[in-house]
Design an enzyme around this catalytic site. Structure first.
Site, PDB file in Angstrom:
ATOM      1  N   CYS A   1       0.846  -1.182   0.109  1.00 22.68           N
ATOM      2  CA  CYS A   1       0.016   0.124   0.008  1.00 22.68           C
ATOM      3  C   CYS A   1       0.875   1.415   0.020  1.00 22.68           C
ATOM      4  O   CYS A   1       0.910   1.925   1.028  1.00 22.68           O
ATOM      5  CB  CYS A   1      -0.998  -0.064   1.041  1.00 22.68           C
ATOM      6  SG  CYS A   1      -1.994  -1.464   1.407  1.00 22.68           S
TER       7      CYS A   1
ATOM      8  N   CYS B   1      -8.199   2.641  -2.153  1.00 16.29           N
ATOM      9  CA  CYS B   1      -7.050   2.751  -1.794  1.00 16.29           C
ATOM     10  C   CYS B   1      -5.961   1.537  -2.008  1.00 16.29           C
ATOM     11  O   CYS B   1      -6.540   0.639  -2.085  1.00 16.29           O
ATOM     12  CB  CYS B   1      -6.977   2.955  -0.199  1.00 16.29           C
ATOM     13  SG  CYS B   1      -8.040   4.403   0.450  1.00 16.29           S
ATOM     14  N   CYS B   2      -4.867   2.084  -2.264  1.00 16.74           N
ATOM     15  CA  CYS B   2      -3.939   1.043  -2.446  1.00 16.74           C
ATOM     16  C   CYS B   2      -4.154  -0.006  -3.617  1.00 16.74           C
ATOM     17  O   CYS B   2      -4.227   0.597  -4.814  1.00 16.74           O
ATOM     18  CB  CYS B   2      -4.007   0.344  -0.924  1.00 16.74           C
ATOM     19  SG  CYS B   2      -2.583  -0.976  -0.996  1.00 16.74           S
ATOM     20  N   ILE B   3      -4.425  -1.214  -3.549  1.00 20.94           N
ATOM     21  CA  ILE B   3      -4.615  -2.030  -4.459  1.00 20.94           C
ATOM     22  C   ILE B   3      -6.051  -2.372  -5.047  1.00 20.94           C
ATOM     23  O   ILE B   3      -6.548  -2.778  -5.793  1.00 20.94           O
ATOM     24  CB  ILE B   3      -4.210  -3.496  -4.094  1.00 20.94           C
ATOM     25  CG1 ILE B   3      -4.145  -4.496  -5.182  1.00 20.94           C
ATOM     26  CG2 ILE B   3      -5.281  -3.930  -2.993  1.00 20.94           C
ATOM     27  CD1 ILE B   3      -3.069  -4.251  -6.278  1.00 20.94           C
TER      28      ILE B   3
END
Length: 232
Positions: A14, A175-177
Site C-alpha cells: 500500500c 486505496c492501495c490495491i
C-alpha cells in the site's frame, strides 16, 4: 507473475494514492469532495476485507480513513462480506497459517469494534459515498486478483456496490490495491496505483498498473501524496 507475487508476497503493497471516483453530490445530499469541514453530515460507507494487511484490510489505512471522516463530522457505517477468507496469514512470519480459516465479516468487526454490517445490506441510496481501504484482502477476499490477475472475479456484492454507486454518480474512494476492483467492474474507468515503474523498489507493485490496463481500465501515474479524482 504479478498475481503470484501478490498471493504470497510480504513486501509493502500500500504505497499508492487515494483514488476518488464520482461526481458532485446530487441536490439534497451532503457534499463529500473537498475539505474535512465539508464532510459534516455525509453518510459514508467503508468496506473492509478482513483484519491484517496480508490477508485482509490494511489496518493503518482503515484507521486513517476513519479518523479523517470522524474529524470531518461524517456519519460512518462499516461493511464487509460474510464470506470465508482466501487463507489466513501468520503476520509474524508472513506465511500462510496451516489449518486455519477465518470469516471476513467477523475479522473486519475487530477494526469496527463490532459495529459492522453484512455488505449485502449496503445500498447506494442510503449513503453519500463509499470507500474501500487497501490491503491484500481487496485482492484475495473482495476479488481473486491476487491469484488470477487480469482474469480475476470480483465478489458479487462488491461488484453490485461499485456499479450502484457509480450509476448514482456518488463518490467511490479506492486505496492501495483496491482500484483494481473498479477497473474490473467499470470498464474504461481511470484509476491509479501510483507509478508504472518500480524505481529501484520504491514502487514494488508497479506491475499492477499493467494489470489494470489489461482489465480494461486506464491508469494515471500519481505520487503517494496525491488524491486523484476522476469524475466519470
Amino acid at each position: 507473475m504479478l498475481a503470484a507475487r501478490l498471493a504470497g508476497c510480504r513486501a509493502p503493497l500500500c504505497s499508492s494514492p487515494l483514488l476518488l471516483l464520482g461526481k458532485v453530490a446530487p441536490a439534497g445530499r451532503a457534499p463529500f469532495h473537498g475539505s474535512a469541514q465539508r464532510l459534516h453530515g455525509a453518510k459514508v460507507a467503508v468496506v473492509l476485507s478482513g483484519c491484517g494487511v496480508y490477508d485482509g484490510t490494511e489496518i493503518h489505512e482503515a484507521s486513517a480513513i476513519l479518523v479523517h471522516l470522524s474529524r470531518g463530522g461524517a456519519n460512518v457505517q462499516m461493511y464487509a462480506p460474510n464470506i470465508a477468507q482466501m487463507h489466513v496469514i501468520d503476520h509474524s512470519k508472513g506465511q500462510p497459517a496451516s489449518g486455519e480459516s477465518r470469516n471476513v465479516l467477523a475479522e473486519s468487526a475487530r477494526i469496527a469494534r463490532g459495529k459492522i454490517t453484512d455488505l449485502a445490506k449496503l445500498t447506494a441510496k442510503d449513503h453519500d459515498a463509499v470507500i474501500f481501504p487497501g490491503g491484500f484482502g481487496a485482492a484475495k477476499n473482495l476479488s481473486t486478483f491476487a491469484v488470477d490477475g487480469k482474469d480475476c472475479k470480483v465478489n458479487k456484492e462488491v461488484e453490485r456496490v461499485l456499479k450502484d454507486f457509480h450509476k448514482a454518480g456518488k463518490p467511490i474512494g479506492l486505496c492501495c490495491i483496491s482500484p483494481v476492483l473498479a477497473a474490473k467492474v467499470l470498464p474504461g474507468t481511470e484509476v491509479t496505483v501510483g507509478h508504472e515503474e518500480e524505481q529501484g523498489g520504491k514502487w514494488p507493485h508497479a506491475g499492477t498498473a499493467g494489470a489494470i490496463k489489461a482489465l480494461g481500465g486506464k491508469h494515471q501515474v500519481k505520487d503517494v501524496t496525491i488524491s486523484f479524482i476522476f469524475a466519470g
